[in-house]
Design an enzyme around this catalytic site. Sequence first.
Site, PDB file in Angstrom:
ATOM      1  N   HIS A  57     -11.419 -42.524  -2.447  1.00  0.00           N
ATOM      2  CA  HIS A  57     -11.671 -42.914  -1.049  1.00  0.00           C
ATOM      3  C   HIS A  57     -13.026 -42.279  -0.754  1.00  0.00           C
ATOM      4  O   HIS A  57     -13.088 -41.112  -0.346  1.00  0.00           O
ATOM      5  CB  HIS A  57     -10.613 -42.360  -0.101  1.00  0.00           C
ATOM      6  CG  HIS A  57      -9.197 -42.667  -0.503  1.00  0.00           C
ATOM      7  ND1 HIS A  57      -8.656 -43.924  -0.366  1.00  0.00           N
ATOM      8  CD2 HIS A  57      -8.222 -41.900  -1.023  1.00  0.00           C
ATOM      9  CE1 HIS A  57      -7.396 -43.897  -0.791  1.00  0.00           C
ATOM     10  NE2 HIS A  57      -7.113 -42.693  -1.202  1.00  0.00           N
ATOM     11  N   TYR A 122      -9.666 -48.824   2.416  1.00  0.00           N
ATOM     12  CA  TYR A 122      -8.843 -49.253   3.561  1.00  0.00           C
ATOM     13  C   TYR A 122      -9.544 -49.149   4.909  1.00  0.00           C
ATOM     14  O   TYR A 122      -8.980 -49.479   5.936  1.00  0.00           O
ATOM     15  CB  TYR A 122      -7.498 -48.507   3.603  1.00  0.00           C
ATOM     16  CG  TYR A 122      -7.563 -46.998   3.650  1.00  0.00           C
ATOM     17  CD1 TYR A 122      -7.812 -46.325   4.840  1.00  0.00           C
ATOM     18  CD2 TYR A 122      -7.329 -46.242   2.505  1.00  0.00           C
ATOM     19  CE1 TYR A 122      -7.832 -44.935   4.887  1.00  0.00           C
ATOM     20  CE2 TYR A 122      -7.349 -44.856   2.542  1.00  0.00           C
ATOM     21  CZ  TYR A 122      -7.610 -44.211   3.732  1.00  0.00           C
ATOM     22  OH  TYR A 122      -7.644 -42.841   3.778  1.00  0.00           O
ATOM     23  N   ARG A 211       5.200 -47.149   2.670  1.00  0.00           N
ATOM     24  CA  ARG A 211       5.240 -46.884   4.123  1.00  0.00           C
ATOM     25  C   ARG A 211       4.497 -47.978   4.877  1.00  0.00           C
ATOM     26  O   ARG A 211       4.897 -48.380   5.957  1.00  0.00           O
ATOM     27  CB  ARG A 211       4.529 -45.564   4.486  1.00  0.00           C
ATOM     28  CG  ARG A 211       4.957 -44.332   3.784  1.00  0.00           C
ATOM     29  CD  ARG A 211       4.353 -43.073   4.460  1.00  0.00           C
ATOM     30  NE  ARG A 211       2.890 -43.033   4.493  1.00  0.00           N
ATOM     31  CZ  ARG A 211       2.124 -42.540   3.516  1.00  0.00           C
ATOM     32  NH1 ARG A 211       2.684 -42.084   2.408  1.00  0.00           N
ATOM     33  NH2 ARG A 211       0.804 -42.504   3.628  1.00  0.00           N
ATOM     34  N   HIS A 237      -0.305 -46.410  -3.657  1.00  0.00           N
ATOM     35  CA  HIS A 237       0.084 -44.993  -3.562  1.00  0.00           C
ATOM     36  C   HIS A 237       1.600 -44.931  -3.642  1.00  0.00           C
ATOM     37  O   HIS A 237       2.281 -45.652  -2.912  1.00  0.00           O
ATOM     38  CB  HIS A 237      -0.273 -44.422  -2.184  1.00  0.00           C
ATOM     39  CG  HIS A 237      -1.709 -44.153  -1.916  1.00  0.00           C
ATOM     40  ND1 HIS A 237      -2.318 -44.522  -0.740  1.00  0.00           N
ATOM     41  CD2 HIS A 237      -2.657 -43.504  -2.624  1.00  0.00           C
ATOM     42  CE1 HIS A 237      -3.577 -44.117  -0.725  1.00  0.00           C
ATOM     43  NE2 HIS A 237      -3.815 -43.497  -1.863  1.00  0.00           N
ATOM     44  N   GLU A 240       3.928 -39.641  -3.528  1.00  0.00           N
ATOM     45  CA  GLU A 240       2.995 -38.512  -3.527  1.00  0.00           C
ATOM     46  C   GLU A 240       3.649 -37.285  -2.895  1.00  0.00           C
ATOM     47  O   GLU A 240       3.423 -36.164  -3.329  1.00  0.00           O
ATOM     48  CB  GLU A 240       1.723 -38.897  -2.753  1.00  0.00           C
ATOM     49  CG  GLU A 240       0.716 -37.762  -2.644  1.00  0.00           C
ATOM     50  CD  GLU A 240      -0.582 -38.152  -1.962  1.00  0.00           C
ATOM     51  OE1 GLU A 240      -0.655 -39.275  -1.428  1.00  0.00           O
ATOM     52  OE2 GLU A 240      -1.513 -37.335  -1.967  1.00  0.00           O
ATOM     53  N   HIS A 274      -0.598 -41.356  -7.921  1.00  0.00           N
ATOM     54  CA  HIS A 274       0.126 -40.081  -7.733  1.00  0.00           C
ATOM     55  C   HIS A 274       1.459 -40.076  -8.490  1.00  0.00           C
ATOM     56  O   HIS A 274       1.616 -39.294  -9.418  1.00  0.00           O
ATOM     57  CB  HIS A 274       0.326 -39.707  -6.256  1.00  0.00           C
ATOM     58  CG  HIS A 274      -0.951 -39.597  -5.497  1.00  0.00           C
ATOM     59  ND1 HIS A 274      -1.974 -38.764  -5.885  1.00  0.00           N
ATOM     60  CD2 HIS A 274      -1.404 -40.244  -4.386  1.00  0.00           C
ATOM     61  CE1 HIS A 274      -2.987 -38.884  -5.051  1.00  0.00           C
ATOM     62  NE2 HIS A 274      -2.674 -39.774  -4.127  1.00  0.00           N
ATOM     63  N   ASP A 325     -10.003 -39.086  -5.916  1.00  0.00           N
ATOM     64  CA  ASP A 325      -9.256 -39.292  -4.680  1.00  0.00           C
ATOM     65  C   ASP A 325      -9.970 -38.771  -3.439  1.00  0.00           C
ATOM     66  O   ASP A 325     -10.861 -39.420  -2.914  1.00  0.00           O
ATOM     67  CB  ASP A 325      -7.855 -38.666  -4.865  1.00  0.00           C
ATOM     68  CG  ASP A 325      -6.888 -39.056  -3.768  1.00  0.00           C
ATOM     69  OD1 ASP A 325      -7.272 -39.778  -2.849  1.00  0.00           O
ATOM     70  OD2 ASP A 325      -5.715 -38.626  -3.838  1.00  0.00           O
TER      71      ASP A 325
HETATM   72 ZN   LIG Z   1      -5.397 -42.025  -2.175  1.00  0.00          ZN
END
Ligand SMILES: [Zn+2]
Length: 469
Positions: A57, A122, A211, A237, A240, A274, A325
């Site tokens: 990211h 994102y 989620r 993801h 995690e 993860h 990450d």
């Molecule tokens: Zn991430």
Amino acid sequence: MVKLYAESILIGSHWQQDKTLSINAEGIIVSIEAGKDSQAVQLDGPVIAGMSNCHSHAFQRGFAGLSEYRSGHNADDSFWSWRDIMYRFVAKLTPSDVLQITRFAYLEMLKAGYTQVAEFHYLHHQANGQSYGDPIEMSRQIIEAAQQTGIGLTLLPVLYTYAGFGQQKAALQQARFVHQDDAYLDLLSAIQKDYPQQKNFKLGNAFHSLRAVSQQQLTELIPILKKQLADAPMHIHIAEQAQEVADCIDFYGLRPVEFLLQNFEINHHWCLIHATHLTSDEISGIAQSGAVVGICPTTEANLGDGVFPAAEFFEQQGRWAIGSDSHIAINVSDELRSLEYAQRLTRQKRVVLVDAKRGYLSVGQNLYLSAMQGGSLACVPHNKAPSSNEIDMAIQVGQRANLLVLDPNHPSLFSKQDHFILDSAIFNASQLPVKDVYVSGQRIIEDGQHPQQQKITEDYAKVLKRLLV
Ligand SMILES: [Zn+2]
């Protein structure tokens, strides 16, 4: 045709001497021949394949170091309190900020030995959640940053719709991330139209997490995406945080990885980022599926996520890759070393992550080659799973010429025989002693320097001054 000569080079999993590589205009190695071709440029140091960074990211580089302070009297700082700091930072970012921060992060990656990065992207919209006039404005910044620095990019636009399990409405702080399905597919189409795949640009897709997307979305979109982005990597993801696992069990009655494996065809196109909290059945399930686990050891340590069960997963020939990450570190050695050290500390043993079955007994070389292989799978479209018993994405005919020339004058490499080079570079140097970096056969870093590094660094400093001061 580019020709490069190496006195010492790690071809597949074997060090070899006195080789000339020929590389075509697409950046693919078309031949490896004995001896020095008279046209060849000499590479001054041991040569290994470049590493792929399977999870970035990039914008998070801008607030690395700002979340190491206990928040008031709260002694319960966690991933979730880190996420609040991240949301406050995100709210301020303009497209130009994203370009400058990403460009700087990619510069650091190249200097660290990463030649390809999968950007889990994102941050799509304006701060109020409105789309930009050009809906792919933010994607353009990331592509521009990769082009300006020369790193290979796998752009993974992320579908993020909900705040939590059960289709909870996204919060205001998440408004910049949110798409409904149709708008998301339009976003991918618009990127495909303006940026066709080429040697240093690949497009894949990502679901943020279980989620943030519903089962119905996954069921409806996966077949569409498989057609629209044939053979492209698909990232998510997963597992995690212990809290996320508990929430998933509450909602679906299944653990996150269990849920994925039971409901969808998970295969070598998938990268499970993860995948930290796993049962033994989940470990075998992922290994058998051929999916890659994207492990981000320095970030996972920084966020207090937990320890990935690497030894158990590796024993089953599971595929894996590394990612930087949150960019608390952009350092290949640090990721690989942290992975091994977590195993040593929890088992009170040394030299854990080797592959005795295949005779890979050097931890450094085994970690490097496996992470490189998994990273390539996670970053580049593949129409079939590579064979599991050979390192077939390392330096080989038919592979892209992403190469690192290590610095023979770095003290960690003094008088080291070939089979100790990667152990020394990973365990005895604070970071990989990278001298030159080639992406698709083109030299991008020369003697540790990038031609644009001064300007890129100055621009990054200006952005941080505005954002932080
Ligand atoms: Zn991430």
